[in-house]
Design a protein around this motif. Sequence first.
Motif, short mmCIF file in Angstrom:
data_model
loop_
_atom_site.label_atom_id
_atom_site.label_comp_id
_atom_site.label_asym_id
_atom_site.label_seq_id
_atom_site.Cartn_x
_atom_site.Cartn_y
_atom_site.Cartn_z
N PRO A 1 -12.53 17.03 -6.51
CA PRO A 1 -11.06 16.98 -6.46
C PRO A 1 -10.45 17.38 -5.12
N ASP A 2 -10.97 18.41 -4.48
CA ASP A 2 -10.32 18.87 -3.25
C ASP A 2 -10.39 17.83 -2.14
N ARG A 3 -11.59 17.36 -1.86
CA ARG A 3 -11.74 16.40 -0.77
C ARG A 3 -11.17 15.04 -1.13
N ALA A 4 -11.16 14.68 -2.42
CA ALA A 4 -10.59 13.39 -2.82
C ALA A 4 -9.10 13.33 -2.51
N HIS A 5 -8.43 14.47 -2.51
CA HIS A 5 -6.99 14.48 -2.21
C HIS A 5 -6.72 14.27 -0.73
N ARG A 6 -7.73 14.39 0.12
CA ARG A 6 -7.53 14.05 1.53
C ARG A 6 -8.21 12.72 1.88
N LEU A 7 -8.61 11.97 0.86
CA LEU A 7 -9.22 10.67 1.08
C LEU A 7 -8.27 9.78 1.88
N ASP A 8 -8.78 9.24 2.98
CA ASP A 8 -7.95 8.37 3.83
C ASP A 8 -6.60 9.02 4.11
N ALA A 9 -6.67 10.13 4.82
CA ALA A 9 -5.51 11.00 5.04
C ALA A 9 -4.58 10.42 6.10
N CYS A 10 -3.85 9.38 5.73
CA CYS A 10 -3.02 8.64 6.68
C CYS A 10 -1.92 9.51 7.28
N ALA A 11 -1.23 10.28 6.45
CA ALA A 11 -0.13 11.09 6.96
C ALA A 11 -0.64 12.17 7.92
N SER A 12 -1.80 12.73 7.63
CA SER A 12 -2.37 13.74 8.54
C SER A 12 -2.72 13.12 9.89
N ALA A 13 -3.21 11.88 9.88
CA ALA A 13 -3.51 11.20 11.14
C ALA A 13 -2.25 11.06 11.98
N LEU A 14 -1.16 10.60 11.37
CA LEU A 14 0.08 10.43 12.11
C LEU A 14 0.63 11.77 12.57
N ALA A 15 0.53 12.79 11.72
CA ALA A 15 1.04 14.11 12.09
C ALA A 15 0.29 14.67 13.30
N ALA A 16 -0.99 14.32 13.44
CA ALA A 16 -1.78 14.79 14.57
C ALA A 16 -1.57 13.95 15.82
N GLY A 17 -0.85 12.84 15.70
CA GLY A 17 -0.62 11.95 16.84
C GLY A 17 -1.70 10.93 17.05
N VAL A 18 -2.46 10.62 15.99
CA VAL A 18 -3.53 9.62 16.08
C VAL A 18 -2.96 8.23 15.77
N PRO A 19 -3.12 7.25 16.66
CA PRO A 19 -2.70 5.88 16.34
C PRO A 19 -3.42 5.40 15.09
N LEU A 20 -2.69 4.85 14.12
CA LEU A 20 -3.23 4.57 12.80
C LEU A 20 -3.17 3.10 12.43
N ALA A 21 -4.29 2.60 11.90
CA ALA A 21 -4.34 1.29 11.25
C ALA A 21 -5.00 1.50 9.89
N ILE A 22 -4.81 0.55 8.97
CA ILE A 22 -5.48 0.58 7.67
C ILE A 22 -6.05 -0.81 7.41
N HIS A 23 -7.10 -0.88 6.57
CA HIS A 23 -7.81 -2.15 6.44
C HIS A 23 -8.44 -2.33 5.07
N SER A 24 -8.98 -3.54 4.84
CA SER A 24 -9.59 -3.93 3.56
C SER A 24 -11.11 -3.97 3.60
N ASP A 25 -11.70 -4.17 4.79
CA ASP A 25 -13.15 -4.37 4.92
C ASP A 25 -13.62 -5.54 4.09
N ALA A 26 -12.77 -6.56 3.88
CA ALA A 26 -13.17 -7.73 3.10
C ALA A 26 -14.51 -8.28 3.62
N PRO A 27 -15.42 -8.67 2.73
CA PRO A 27 -15.26 -8.83 1.29
C PRO A 27 -15.58 -7.60 0.44
N VAL A 28 -15.73 -6.42 1.06
CA VAL A 28 -15.96 -5.22 0.26
C VAL A 28 -14.83 -5.03 -0.74
N THR A 29 -13.58 -5.17 -0.27
CA THR A 29 -12.43 -5.31 -1.15
C THR A 29 -11.68 -6.55 -0.67
#
Length: 553
Positions: free
Chosen positions: A431-459
């Motif tokens: 439960p603890d680490r799952a709540h930081r899964l793909d921590a998009c807001a933390s990336a932006l808060a740290a000043g990290v340029p952010l993209a998100i993706h599908s990895d198709a055909p994985v999804t």
Amino acid sequence: MSAITVYRARKIITLNPMQPEATHIAVRDGRILSVGSLERVGEWGAFELDERFADQVLMPGLVEGHCHLKEGSMWDLPYLGWFDRRDPQGNVWPGLRSMEAVVARLSEVDSQMKAAGRGGAEPLIAWGFDPIYFGGERMTVEHLDRAGRTRPIVIGHANGHLMNVNSAMLKLAEITRDSEVEGVVRFEGGARGGELTGELQEPAAMFLVLKKIGSAGLLGPMTEAGVRSFARLACMQGVTTAADLANKLGENDCAVLESVTADDACRVRILPAFQAFHGTHGAAQGAEHVRGLMARNTDRLRYGLVKMMLDGSIQGFSARLRWPGHFNGAANGIWVMAPSQYEADFETYHRAGLTIHTHTNGDEASLAAIDAIERVLVRAPRPDHRHTLQHGQMIDAPMFRRMAALGLPANLFANHLWYWGDQHYEMTMGPDRAHRLDACASALAAGVPLAIHSDAPVTPLGPLFTAWCAVNRVTPKGRVLGERERLTVLQALHAITLGPAWTLKLDHEIGSIECGKRADFCVLEDDPLAVDPATLKDLRVRGTVLSGRVFQA
């Protein structure tokens, strides 16, 4: 001087903070000439007004920064996944919700192959399987031998990091209980202790099979039909630029890519990344190869990326996790490439001026990549390198802060929140680490340029669905994983346009609608900034515009 076309839309979302919205776009020579009101864009002179989008919403063409062109050709093989999937032709393949259903589907395909005169020596190859949904039960040779004892059977997992084979395939591949290749899984204890289960984890083990099934296999050669199929699917999802993040870039692959993208009917811009996974290609030779290909770049085909890989799949239990390890007590995963080899090869590609995208799933692997890249940048400083960590699902705030200091962007696999969020909570991370899964807001808060993706055909390929995952962070069981890590809709739209464009060093050309950039647009029936964020994934895509060419979905 070329003619000017002015497009009118109900609303234009520019993703340019200096001018967030507009009603008209002037296009000349495939590029954006002006954005604003009709009066403003008309100041460039005579134009033809095109009102085909008058009742629709335009936004920048969506950018898929991590996918695989195999999404277009995998549908030639039987699909064995848990979730329903829609193929590029629009057909829905129903998910299989039990191990017995998977075996039954394989038996059916085997019978169909026999009826078509395809003898028992021809391998049966399927894909999309994922045993994590079956309550911890793993597929073994016993399951697959029920589907066929004489025909070799090969099943690729959804994550692309594992496969299962039957006894006939083990024999054909000459894999025995004495095989010492890492990733060949054996039964533990009992009467069958030490015997092969038929599960093969990561490239070294899977290669024993792939080298036998050759061009018929999961990593067979690229085909024009497959790439065109991918391009159709991209258009259906509003994607105008896609990075294929694992490509051998052999002679055949390049010939196919160059032929398809030279056709004006091609609906997508492709950036194929040279796969340098295992330190076996020779980094110096690989760097020279990629740099040579860059001379052949066009608008619709851009060479110059390198893909490296450190660990495997979290849900496949082949990723490298820091303490306290897997929640269910499973052994730590596999180093697909030794960290020392990774650092040496990374430095070679880095010094050659190439942009490197590194696969890291577990947090131990992400930390190893950050450590190695930091040492390389000390030895060989290079401003604005834009080397990117891909997936990075377990990166925490301290690592993001280090990434920001090193200029490392993150392209996070936000689709995991839906497809495997419950499994990560209950089985892999806890439960603890799952709540930081793909921590998009933390990336932006740290000043990290952010993209998100599908990895198709994985999804499935679909940036608007990926944005929905990052905005809502909900699982199939209704959990909200890390409410404070949610993105706003505008932040999520940035992460599927300008964000990935930045990681690909194309933000000067694509990702927003402003003067001088490519005329790349996603055509929507609905306004993503006006709908309920819970319905973001349901937005209707009507087509795309790629460098001024209009395509209907």
